[in-house]
Design an enzyme around this catalytic site. Structure first.
Site, PDB file in Angstrom:
ATOM      1  N   VAL A  68      31.638 -60.981 -44.315  1.00 21.06           N
ATOM      2  CA  VAL A  68      32.025 -59.490 -44.520  1.00 21.06           C
ATOM      3  C   VAL A  68      30.824 -58.884 -43.785  1.00 21.06           C
ATOM      4  O   VAL A  68      29.818 -59.618 -43.958  1.00 21.06           O
ATOM      5  CB  VAL A  68      32.342 -59.974 -46.151  1.00 21.06           C
ATOM      6  CG1 VAL A  68      31.910 -58.394 -46.350  1.00 21.06           C
ATOM      7  CG2 VAL A  68      32.876 -60.593 -47.009  1.00 21.06           C
ATOM      8  N   CYS A  69      30.971 -58.209 -42.913  1.00 18.06           N
ATOM      9  CA  CYS A  69      30.084 -56.622 -42.568  1.00 18.06           C
ATOM     10  C   CYS A  69      29.194 -58.011 -41.322  1.00 18.06           C
ATOM     11  O   CYS A  69      30.540 -58.990 -40.665  1.00 18.06           O
ATOM     12  CB  CYS A  69      29.334 -56.328 -44.081  1.00 18.06           C
ATOM     13  SG  CYS A  69      28.867 -55.058 -43.089  1.00 18.06           S
ATOM     14  N   THR A  70      28.184 -57.715 -41.399  1.00 19.51           N
ATOM     15  CA  THR A  70      27.017 -58.325 -40.451  1.00 19.51           C
ATOM     16  C   THR A  70      26.413 -59.933 -40.688  1.00 19.51           C
ATOM     17  O   THR A  70      26.749 -60.810 -40.376  1.00 19.51           O
ATOM     18  CB  THR A  70      26.407 -57.367 -40.424  1.00 19.51           C
ATOM     19  OG1 THR A  70      25.245 -57.438 -41.898  1.00 19.51           O
ATOM     20  CG2 THR A  70      26.298 -56.391 -39.882  1.00 19.51           C
TER      21      THR A  70
END
Ligand SMILES: *[C@@H]1O[C@H](CO)[C@@H](O)[C@H](O)[C@H]1NC(C)=O
Ligand SMILES: *[C@@H]1O[C@H](CO)[C@@H](O)[C@H](O)[C@H]1NC(C)=O
Ligand SMILES: *[C@@H]1O[C@H](CO)[C@@H](O)[C@H](O)[C@H]1NC(C)=O
Ligand SMILES: *[C@@H]1O[C@H](CO)[C@@H](O)[C@H](O)[C@H]1NC(C)=O
Length: 287
Positions: A182-184
């Site tokens: 998820v995300c970074t």
């Protein structure tokens, strides 16, 4: 019509009229039951609790069809915080790990070497939390087995020293059925080498830094999420909820994913290319 005047009418209707009925699993072949969540200091709250709420509801609403377990893995047993320690005040939340990386890998390797010792309760991965109506932080009633799905959130902590987290993902990935970033969190998975030669996406506001962490990854600039083989990656923060539903749609069926989203009153992005945020954040190549 004032709401008071329709109440008697509503009471006269069968409670389920027009309501969606719960679909059963379309696919019961080797569905994963043991999930792992990687945590570290300054994780992004929604990266963790968005997807976890989706999986919590899967476990709860489908408790007659499956028994799911969650291991919360971290470098140490210290609570992992959303806070960065850089701000005055106390705007932070903490999550308790169930297992350290070392404990899991040691227990995991020991059990692999001696498969008949599965009633040996010393394996620390057996400290997984049972998902569903009765959650607890002690030994589950049965052995949850090896982690099959690892969820890797992002957040400001991904810019700190992630060497332990990267090493853990590198070691664990070959034993997993699926990994979801998820995300970074994609930068941890990328630095573990898992994304080399694969397509993936990440947070659009942090794009320039994030993609440098994976020079051999085919980064997709316009994507809410990307699925490549057994690797799922999502765009920033809230996109983790969409990738969780996409994962459930792929494995358990679209009807199950949609029923869960309706239950959570969540408007899904159902098209992985439906992503306005690449352009918003000036990501090169975004359309
Ligand atoms: C069923 O789930 C398995 C993984 O558990 C997956 O490999 C397979 O493609 C799924 N089958 C269908 C028809 O969705
Ligand atoms: C689960 O099974 C029990 C007993 O068979 C039943 O009463 C209950 O309604 C079922 N729950 C769900 C969510 O299907
Ligand atoms: C990062 O952390 C590891 C231990 O987790 C340590 O061995 C290493 O020296 C650290 N690297 C830096 C640059 O601080
Ligand atoms: C990227 O791939 C090239 C060619 O295979 C290789 O030489 C290089 O080490 C890789 N870089 C990283 C960071 O993995």
């Amino acid at each position: 019509m004032r709401h008071t005047s329709i109440l008697p009418l509503l009471a006269a209707l069968p409670p389920t009229l027009g309501s969606p009925s719960q679909p059963s699993f379309a696919n019961t072949t080797t569905l994963p039951t043991h999930f792992g969540l990687l945590v570290f200091d300054h994780f992004q709250a929604l990266d963790v609790f968005g997807p976890m709420d989706v999986f919590n509801n899967l476990a709860m609403l489908y408790r007659n069809s499956t028994t799911m377990y969650l291991s919360i893995l971290s470098k140490t047993m210290e609570p992992a915080t959303t806070g960065m320690g850089m701000m005055a005040g106390s705007m932070e939340q903490r999550i308790l790990p169930t297992t350290t990386f070392d404990e899991y890998l040691t227990g995991s390797e020991k059990d692999n070497a001696k498969p008949e010792a599965c009633d040996d309760t010393s394996g620390s991965h057996k400290r997984a939390v049972r998902l569903g109506t009765r959650q607890h932080y002690s030994m589950p009633p049965t052995d949850p087995g090896e982690i099959e799905v690892l969820i890797v959130p992002g957040g400001g902590g991904t810019r700190n020293n992630m060497s332990s987290e990267i090493a853990f993902v590198r070691t664990l990935y070959p034993k997993l059925k699926y990994i979801i970033s998820v995300c970074t969190g994609a930068t941890i998975v990328a630095r573990a080498g898992v994304l080399d030669g694969k397509k993936a996406t990440t947070n659009k506001r942090s794009w320039t830094w994030a993609v440098q962490q994976g020079p051999n990854v085919t980064w997709v600039p316009t994507a809410r999420w990307v699925e490549d083989g057994n690797v799922f990656s999502s765009s920033g923060v809230s996109a983790g909820i969409d990738v969780a539903y996409a994962f459930i749609a792929r494995l358990y069926g679209e009807e199950v994913a949609q029923y869960l989203a309706l239950s959570a009153e969540f408007v899904r992005a159902k098209d992985e290319h439906d992503d306005p945020f690449g352009k918003v954040w000036d990501v090169p190549g975004a359309t």
